[in-house]
Motif scaffolding. Structure first.
Motif, short mmCIF file in Angstrom:
data_model
loop_
_atom_site.label_atom_id
_atom_site.label_comp_id
_atom_site.label_asym_id
_atom_site.label_seq_id
_atom_site.Cartn_x
_atom_site.Cartn_y
_atom_site.Cartn_z
N UNK A 287 0.78 -1.24 0.00
CA UNK A 287 0.00 0.00 0.00
C UNK A 287 0.81 1.28 0.00
N UNK A 288 2.08 1.23 0.41
CA UNK A 288 2.82 2.48 0.56
C UNK A 288 4.02 2.58 -0.38
N UNK A 289 4.22 1.63 -1.26
CA UNK A 289 5.40 1.66 -2.13
C UNK A 289 5.01 1.93 -3.57
N UNK B 131 6.65 5.24 -1.61
CA UNK B 131 6.08 6.24 -2.50
C UNK B 131 6.19 7.60 -1.80
N UNK B 132 7.19 8.38 -2.18
CA UNK B 132 7.45 9.65 -1.50
C UNK B 132 6.28 10.63 -1.63
N UNK B 133 5.63 10.65 -2.81
CA UNK B 133 4.50 11.55 -3.00
C UNK B 133 3.37 11.20 -2.04
N UNK B 134 3.15 9.90 -1.86
CA UNK B 134 2.11 9.44 -0.94
C UNK B 134 2.43 9.87 0.49
N UNK B 135 3.69 9.72 0.90
CA UNK B 135 4.06 10.10 2.26
C UNK B 135 3.90 11.60 2.49
N UNK B 136 4.19 12.39 1.46
CA UNK B 136 4.00 13.84 1.57
C UNK B 136 2.53 14.20 1.68
N UNK B 137 1.70 13.47 0.95
CA UNK B 137 0.26 13.73 0.99
C UNK B 137 -0.34 13.41 2.34
N UNK B 138 0.30 12.53 3.09
CA UNK B 138 -0.24 12.15 4.40
C UNK B 138 -0.32 13.34 5.36
N UNK B 139 0.43 14.38 5.08
CA UNK B 139 0.38 15.55 5.95
C UNK B 139 -1.01 16.18 5.96
N UNK B 140 -1.76 15.95 4.87
CA UNK B 140 -3.10 16.52 4.76
C UNK B 140 -4.12 15.79 5.64
N UNK B 141 -3.70 14.69 6.29
CA UNK B 141 -4.63 13.93 7.12
C UNK B 141 -5.07 14.68 8.37
N UNK B 142 -4.39 15.77 8.68
CA UNK B 142 -4.75 16.52 9.88
C UNK B 142 -6.22 16.97 9.86
N UNK C 83 -2.30 -5.74 17.56
CA UNK C 83 -1.40 -5.15 16.58
C UNK C 83 -2.01 -5.16 15.17
N UNK C 84 -2.64 -6.26 14.82
CA UNK C 84 -3.21 -6.35 13.47
C UNK C 84 -4.39 -5.38 13.30
N UNK C 85 -5.14 -5.18 14.37
CA UNK C 85 -6.26 -4.24 14.30
C UNK C 85 -5.76 -2.85 13.95
N UNK C 86 -4.72 -2.42 14.65
CA UNK C 86 -4.18 -1.08 14.41
C UNK C 86 -3.55 -0.98 13.03
N UNK C 87 -2.89 -2.07 12.60
CA UNK C 87 -2.29 -2.08 11.27
C UNK C 87 -3.37 -1.89 10.21
N UNK C 88 -4.48 -2.63 10.37
CA UNK C 88 -5.60 -2.49 9.42
C UNK C 88 -6.18 -1.08 9.48
N UNK C 89 -6.32 -0.57 10.71
CA UNK C 89 -6.87 0.78 10.88
C UNK C 89 -5.98 1.82 10.22
N UNK C 90 -4.67 1.67 10.42
CA UNK C 90 -3.69 2.59 9.85
C UNK C 90 -3.78 2.63 8.33
N UNK C 91 -3.78 1.44 7.72
CA UNK C 91 -3.80 1.36 6.26
C UNK C 91 -5.12 1.86 5.70
#
Length: 324
Positions: free
Chosen positions: A209-211, A225-236, A311-319
């Motif tokens: 999901x992140x590469x 995926x650097x563009x994806x990581x930069x876009x995550x800042x908008x999650x605020x 741990x898996x619950x949070x991983x799923x939630x995160x993604x």
């Protein structure tokens, strides 16, 4: 005057899977004979311990010769010295490259250099595996890493085709290679309670999901995926829309979770959201990305206590949160 010599002549190479497994586990020939004796091999086969010892030594000599081919599995399939059927070749390769989860967990986070190969005594002690077994796995991981780290395309497919491994085993190596490429911090004491299986599932999810997946013939799924990581800042903005955000997340995850886990998610949703959004907004920075697993634990003490159990619950939630 003639000297007595044990000679065995054959035009077909016979491999005893039980003896091969003992060799793979790092047993010496004498330890293998002792183990077979304890298992009642002499009585079962109706033969003497001396004959079993001779057979084990013959197998071990064969394995030593085969090992040079096993380091490059394609050579084993092409060579004509050892007459082996395809099933036996597959078994030899699969077992030789097999990974012990306890050993690999200790190897995660270590540099794959010849200098560190000399310091595997601690790995053997902590994992409970023989030193020979640890060295074999270290060498295999280093060999696979060097072969595929710069190959474009899917890392698991590259490993599978280069080393002729089964899909489940190739996925394990793929996770190890990915964690090494990303230099994720996994060796800190506070992370020691996590198993290799925990890191394996997280690595698989992040790789998927992140590469740079499926973006063309030259994509690398060992690069974020650097563009994806930069876009995550908008999650605020999600922190201001908690009600709508909770509804969408819960609706998507409810079919995938057990009822108890789902209730835990609903109860702690604000805790998850604030901790994970705060973490996501900084993942574009290399240092924060490398310390992802540590930050998940340190972000908040309550999150740590929940993550140890779910741990898996949070991983799923995160993604799911990042791709909603």
């Amino acid at each position: 005057m003639y000297t007595e010599v044990d000679v065995f002549v054959s035009n077909y190479t016979l491999i005893d899977p039980e003896i091969y497994q003992l060799w793979i586990e790092g047993c010496s020939s004498s330890e293998a004979v002792s183990t077979l004796h304890q298992r009642g091999a002499a009585k079962h086969l109706g033969t003497s311990v001396e004959l079993i010892a001779s057979d084990v030594l013959d197998h071990y000599r064969t394995f030593a010769l085969l090992e040079r081919l096993l380091t490059v599995p394609s050579k084993l399939t092409e060579q004509m010295i050892f007459q082996l059927d395809e099933q036996t070749k597959h078994m030899l390769i699969e077992k030789y490259y097999d990974l012990d989860d306890a050993v690999i967990r200790e190897l995660l986070g270590r540099k794959l250099s010849s200098r560190h190969r000399k310091d595997l005594d601690e790995v053997a002690e902590r994992s409970g595996a023989p030193l020979r077994c640890c060295r074999r796995q270290f060498d295999n991981v280093r060999r696979v890493f060097k072969a595929v780290e710069e190959m474009p395309g899917n890392v698991v497919a590259n490993i599978r085709s280069t080393f002729l491994l089964s899909d489940p085993l190739a996925k394990k190596y793929g996770a190890v290679v990915f964690i090494a490429c990303m230099r994720f911090e996994t060796a800190k004491r506070k992370l020691q309670y996590l198993s290799f299986n925990d890191f394996y599932h997280c690595a698989q999810a992040i790789m998927g999901s992140w590469t740079y997946c499926c973006t063309g013939p030259e994509y690398y799924d060992t690069e974020m995926d650097r563009e994806f990581l930069l876009e995550l800042r908008e999650l605020r903005i999600l922190l201001d829309k908690e009600k709508e955000h909770k509804h969408l997340i819960c609706m998507k995850l409810k079919p995938k979770l057990l009822e108890k886990s789902y209730q835990e998610l609903e109860l702690n949703f604000r805790l998850y959201t604030r901790a994970l959004v705060g973490l996501a907004c900084n993942l574009h920075r290399g240092r924060e990305l490398r310390s992802l697993f540590i930050d998940l634990l340190e972000r908040e003490a309550d999150l740590k206590n929940v993550w140890e159990r779910y741990m898996r619950v949070i991983s799923q939630c995160l993604l799911t949160m990042y791709h909603i």
